[in-house]
Design a protein around this motif. Structure first.
Motif, PDB file in Angstrom:
ATOM      1  N   SER A 420      35.991  -1.497 -84.797  1.00 24.86           N
ATOM      2  CA  SER A 420      35.730  -3.131 -84.372  1.00 24.86           C
ATOM      3  C   SER A 420      34.288  -3.100 -85.949  1.00 24.86           C
ATOM      4  N   ILE A 421      34.912  -4.424 -86.411  1.00 30.02           N
ATOM      5  CA  ILE A 421      34.284  -4.682 -87.153  1.00 30.02           C
ATOM      6  C   ILE A 421      34.262  -6.395 -87.175  1.00 30.02           C
ATOM      7  N   SER A 422      32.756  -6.507 -87.097  1.00 30.41           N
ATOM      8  CA  SER A 422      31.867  -8.353 -86.914  1.00 30.41           C
ATOM      9  C   SER A 422      31.965  -8.952 -88.246  1.00 30.41           C
ATOM     10  N   MET A 423      32.102  -9.902 -88.431  1.00 30.70           N
ATOM     11  CA  MET A 423      31.263 -10.954 -89.718  1.00 30.70           C
ATOM     12  C   MET A 423      30.846 -12.688 -89.116  1.00 30.70           C
ATOM     13  N   ARG A 424      30.792 -12.504 -90.256  1.00 32.86           N
ATOM     14  CA  ARG A 424      30.040 -13.653 -90.076  1.00 32.86           C
ATOM     15  C   ARG A 424      29.592 -14.859 -91.160  1.00 32.86           C
ATOM     16  N   GLY A 425      29.585 -16.458 -91.009  1.00 31.41           N
ATOM     17  CA  GLY A 425      28.871 -16.986 -92.278  1.00 31.41           C
ATOM     18  C   GLY A 425      28.488 -17.925 -92.328  1.00 31.41           C
ATOM     19  N   ALA A 426      27.197 -18.105 -93.031  1.00 25.76           N
ATOM     20  CA  ALA A 426      26.933 -19.876 -92.974  1.00 25.76           C
ATOM     21  C   ALA A 426      27.181 -19.910 -94.830  1.00 25.76           C
ATOM     22  N   PHE A 427      27.369 -21.574 -94.392  1.00 21.04           N
ATOM     23  CA  PHE A 427      27.660 -22.276 -95.989  1.00 21.04           C
ATOM     24  C   PHE A 427      27.271 -23.724 -96.191  1.00 21.04           C
ATOM     25  N   ASN A 428      27.081 -24.157 -97.177  1.00 23.14           N
ATOM     26  CA  ASN A 428      26.697 -25.432 -97.658  1.00 23.14           C
ATOM     27  C   ASN A 428      25.214 -25.997 -97.329  1.00 23.14           C
ATOM     28  N   PHE A 429      24.560 -25.055 -97.324  1.00 22.29           N
ATOM     29  CA  PHE A 429      23.230 -25.405 -97.481  1.00 22.29           C
ATOM     30  C   PHE A 429      21.711 -24.421 -97.835  1.00 22.29           C
ATOM     31  N   ASP A 430      20.804 -24.963 -98.095  1.00 22.69           N
ATOM     32  CA  ASP A 430      19.589 -24.376 -99.361  1.00 22.69           C
ATOM     33  C   ASP A 430      18.511 -23.659 -98.634  1.00 22.69           C
ATOM     34  N   ILE A 431      17.717 -23.358-100.099  1.00 20.68           N
ATOM     35  CA  ILE A 431      16.406 -21.989 -99.096  1.00 20.68           C
ATOM     36  C   ILE A 431      15.774 -22.504-100.148  1.00 20.68           C
ATOM     37  N   ILE A 432      14.731 -22.807 -99.832  1.00 24.97           N
ATOM     38  CA  ILE A 432      13.331 -22.904-100.769  1.00 24.97           C
ATOM     39  C   ILE A 432      12.643 -21.169-100.452  1.00 24.97           C
ATOM     40  N   ASN A 433      12.710 -20.823-101.597  1.00 19.95           N
ATOM     41  CA  ASN A 433      12.596 -19.632-101.933  1.00 19.95           C
ATOM     42  C   ASN A 433      10.862 -19.599-102.263  1.00 19.95           C
ATOM     43  N   GLU A 434      10.032 -19.112-101.358  1.00 22.10           N
ATOM     44  CA  GLU A 434       9.064 -19.708-101.716  1.00 22.10           C
ATOM     45  C   GLU A 434       8.274 -17.805-102.064  1.00 22.10           C
ATOM     46  N   ALA A 435       8.987 -16.705-101.878  1.00 21.61           N
ATOM     47  CA  ALA A 435       8.116 -15.849-102.714  1.00 21.61           C
ATOM     48  C   ALA A 435       8.478 -16.179-104.584  1.00 21.61           C
ATOM     49  N   ARG A 436       9.529 -16.511-104.195  1.00 26.79           N
ATOM     50  CA  ARG A 436       9.762 -16.731-105.969  1.00 26.79           C
ATOM     51  C   ARG A 436       8.310 -18.046-106.694  1.00 26.79           C
ATOM     52  N   MET A 437       8.256 -18.946-106.225  1.00 21.27           N
ATOM     53  CA  MET A 437       7.426 -20.413-105.896  1.00 21.27           C
ATOM     54  C   MET A 437       6.040 -19.398-106.329  1.00 21.27           C
ATOM     55  N   TYR A 438       5.528 -18.550-105.862  1.00 22.35           N
ATOM     56  CA  TYR A 438       4.574 -17.490-105.460  1.00 22.35           C
ATOM     57  C   TYR A 438       3.835 -16.659-106.246  1.00 22.35           C
ATOM     58  N   TYR A 439       5.242 -16.276-106.562  1.00 25.24           N
ATOM     59  CA  TYR A 439       5.119 -14.720-107.156  1.00 25.24           C
ATOM     60  C   TYR A 439       5.914 -14.657-108.615  1.00 25.24           C
ATOM     61  N   GLU A 440       6.454 -15.618-109.163  1.00 21.35           N
ATOM     62  CA  GLU A 440       6.614 -15.720-110.536  1.00 21.35           C
ATOM     63  C   GLU A 440       5.575 -17.059-110.992  1.00 21.35           C
ATOM     64  N   ASN A 441       4.783 -17.331-110.317  1.00 22.70           N
ATOM     65  CA  ASN A 441       3.542 -17.803-110.701  1.00 22.70           C
ATOM     66  C   ASN A 441       2.817 -17.443-112.027  1.00 22.70           C
ATOM     67  N   SER A 442       3.560 -18.232-113.580  1.00 26.12           N
ATOM     68  CA  SER A 442       2.468 -17.346-114.748  1.00 26.12           C
ATOM     69  C   SER A 442       1.124 -17.797-114.952  1.00 26.12           C
ATOM     70  N   LYS A 443       0.534 -18.470-113.613  1.00 28.23           N
ATOM     71  CA  LYS A 443      -0.995 -18.240-113.849  1.00 28.23           C
ATOM     72  C   LYS A 443      -1.572 -17.018-112.852  1.00 28.23           C
ATOM     73  N   ASN A 444      -1.045 -16.319-112.592  1.00 26.66           N
ATOM     74  CA  ASN A 444      -1.102 -15.329-111.967  1.00 26.66           C
ATOM     75  C   ASN A 444      -2.075 -13.832-112.327  1.00 26.66           C
ATOM     76  N   SER A 445      -2.892 -13.874-111.904  1.00 31.19           N
ATOM     77  CA  SER A 445      -3.604 -12.934-113.863  1.00 31.19           C
ATOM     78  C   SER A 445      -2.995 -11.148-112.326  1.00 31.19           C
ATOM     79  N   ARG A 446      -3.510 -11.289-111.447  1.00 32.62           N
ATOM     80  CA  ARG A 446      -2.683 -10.420-110.923  1.00 32.62           C
ATOM     81  C   ARG A 446      -2.249  -9.340-111.065  1.00 32.62           C
ATOM     82  N   LEU A 447      -0.769  -8.406-112.256  1.00 30.21           N
ATOM     83  CA  LEU A 447      -0.093  -7.925-112.372  1.00 30.21           C
ATOM     84  C   LEU A 447       0.855  -7.203-110.759  1.00 30.21           C
TER      85      LEU A 447
END
Length: 555
Positions: A420-447
């Motif tokens: 048995s194999i079960s699959m599903r998906g969702a389409f035509n929507f967007d996501i706010i990637n807060e991890a990138r917004m924070y951890y790609e912050n060029s002013k974050n001095s802690r490497l």
């Protein structure tokens, strides 16, 4: 029917004296401990009467239901520990902050109940013309103190089995074909209790008779007209069976109008004691299509394959925020919250627009110095140093609600093997990637608190300049489309094992087997509920992939 469900949870958390919160903010050894208990009691009693008279069939069902939910929790937090050996959440009392009144301690208890009386009647003539009508009369404790604790919710559905008609007798395409039309009203009570009555709460301290006393102030205004939210849905559906049951399915089109949305309206003080009043007013529309197909592509002596497809679409629009009595000052409000270093709302709910819209600055490029180039409210391109970044420059930069869902489940059996194999998906929507917004912050001095992608070239041109302040813009909004293989299970059955054992089934399964997506975050399956869907918190814990092996016996 009766049921009783009880769940208990204990939780604790500790940070060492070397944690960033201790070094930066002085929270030495910050720890927390808590526990909660949830109990749900359900009682339901039904009675059914059915009868057939020649070509007429009818039934009447009546019932009563009672559902109660009790929730109780407690929580303590503390910091100011001398070392990492004697402190922590197992010995939380020795920290200094709680004794000095600088930490948190809380407890709460809530009880809600839902009482319902319901009835349903069905009628059919020649198994060709079908009628079903139902009525629910429900009362909710959340509306205690108002004039509308109880609500009446009717529904009616008509069916026509087309294949029973004389003009369909000679056709061989459909085994069964039925057309359905229905209309119904359902109610949703408020999630929080006592929203319709005036309440009090503790506030700031005042010096009275030589000692500090915590004052009591208004916490809400009374509104005896507060009532249930109502969903009024019209549905047209088609059920069919073909090829001697090898192909069957349903197709449904629906229009759902939600009226009386509960909203906090701003009111003048005085004459009101509190600046907002909870009332019904908003209207929202949902439209969509739902399709279900069951297919048996192969059926043979030693081999059988069953497959099921599901597909649905949904579009929504906020039609109004105003009620008959209470009005809003604006045709929108902002919601959702993005944590530091951005600290701003993420979504805008606006009349005439879809629910789930992201509200932020739109960037279309970077200059040679690695600074954003914006598209302003008028559609003009503006360099970073000339852009005002004023709130009125924000615009819709995405939407977090999927417009389409799909699923595909398969079951294959070959001799003694089953898969048995079960699959599903969702389409035509967007996501706010807060991890990138924070951890790609060029002013974050802690490497150690940066992603490797902080060194990626923006729009394939250059790295983001260290002169750019962190902000919420469209660069951190990503397409969230995904396809998941949820579960794969393979089994083998040994038959006629012995005198007392009829069969033994050996099986292995993988849960959360594979995710196909272009999203750069941890998991594209983020929340799609509420007014701020599509938000991927930077603290989200990854979804686990689990492997299970088991043995089943049949005696």
């Amino acid at each position: 029917m009766m049921s009783y469900v009880r769940s208990n949870r204990n939780h604790g958390y500790s940070e060492s004296l070397e944690h960033i919160s201790a070094l930066r903010d002085g929270y030495f050894g910050w720890s927390s401990v808590g526990a909660n208990t949830r109990m749900e009691k359900l009682f339901e009693l039904t009675a059914l009467y059915s009868k057939s008279i020649n070509d007429h069939k009818f039934s009447v069902l009546g019932g009563y239901s009672y559902n109660e939910t009790d929730y109780e929790d407690m929580y303590f937090a503390n910091y100011g520990f001398q070392d990492d050996y004697f402190g922590g959440w197992h010995n939380i009392g020795i920290g200094s902050a709680l004794k000095l009144g600088k930490a948190d301690a809380s407890s709460s208890k809530s009880t809600t109940n839902l009482v319902g009386f319901f009835g349903r009647a069905t009628y059919s003539y020649l198994d060709k013309y079908l009628l079903m009508a139902s009525l629910r009369y429900e009362g909710a404790s959340q509306l205690w103190g108002t004039d509308n604790e109880w609500g009446i919710f009717p529904s009616v559905s008509l069916g026509w089995r087309i294949t029973q008609e004389a003009f369909m007798k000679e056709q061989r395409l459909f085994d069964d074909l039925k057309l359905r039309v229905g209309y119904g009203v359902t109610g949703s009570q408020p999630a929080n209790p006592f929203l319709g009555i005036a309440m009090l709460k503790y506030d700031k301290y005042a010096y009275v008779d030589g000692k500090w006393v915590q004052t009591i102030v208004p916490a809400s205004n009374a509104n005896p007209d507060l009532k249930w939210e109502e969903k009024r849905e019209t549905n047209i559906g088609l059920d069919f069976t073909m090829l001697k049951g090898r192909l069957s399915g349903t197709i449904d089109l629906y229009n759902r109008d939600v009226e009386g949305l509960i909203y906090n309206y701003t009111v003048p003080t005085p004459p009101n004691f509190y600046p907002t009043t909870t009332a019904n007013g908003g209207k929202m529309q949902n439209r969509g299509i739902e399709v279900l197909l069951n297919i048996v592509p192969v059926i043979a002596k030693d081999f059988e394959w069953n497959t099921t497809f599901t597909f649905s679409t949904n579009s929504n629009k906020l039609k109004s925020l105003d009620g008959s009595v209470f009005k809003t000052d604006y045709d929108y409000f902002d919601t959702g919250w993005l944590a530091e270093p951005v600290k701003t709302s993420s979504h805008r709910v606006q009349v005439g627009e879809k629910i789930g819209n992201f509200w932020g600055f739109k960037v279309v490029d970077v200059d040679n110095n690695g600074k954003w180039i914006y598209e302003d409210k008028d559609g003009k391109l503006v360099p970073y140093d000339e852009f005002s970044r004023a709130p009125e420059e924000k615009k819709i930069i995405g939407n977090g609600l999927p417009q389409m869902y799909a699923g595909w489940n398969n079951y294959v059996q070959y001799k003694n093997f089953d898969l048995s194999i079960s699959m599903r998906g969702a389409f035509n929507f967007d996501i706010i990637n807060e991890a990138r917004m924070y951890y790609e912050n060029s002013k974050n001095s802690r490497l150690e608190n940066r992603l490797k992608s902080v060194n990626n070239k923006i729009f394939g041109k250059t790295m983001l300049s260290k002169e750019v302040d962190p902000e919420f813009n469209s660069y951190y909004v990503e397409k969230g489309d995904y396809w998941k293989i949820d579960n794969v299970t393979l089994g083998y059955t040994l038959k006629n094992v012995g005198k007392y054992i009829k069969s033994i089934r050996l099986y292995g399964s993988i849960l959360n087997a594979l995710t196909i997506t272009g999203y750069d975050g941890v998991d594209p399956e983020v929340s799609a509920s509420g007014l701020n869907p599509g938000y991927d918190s930077r603290d989200q814990y990854p979804s686990i992939r689990s492997f299970t092996f088991g043995v089943g016996f049949k005696f």
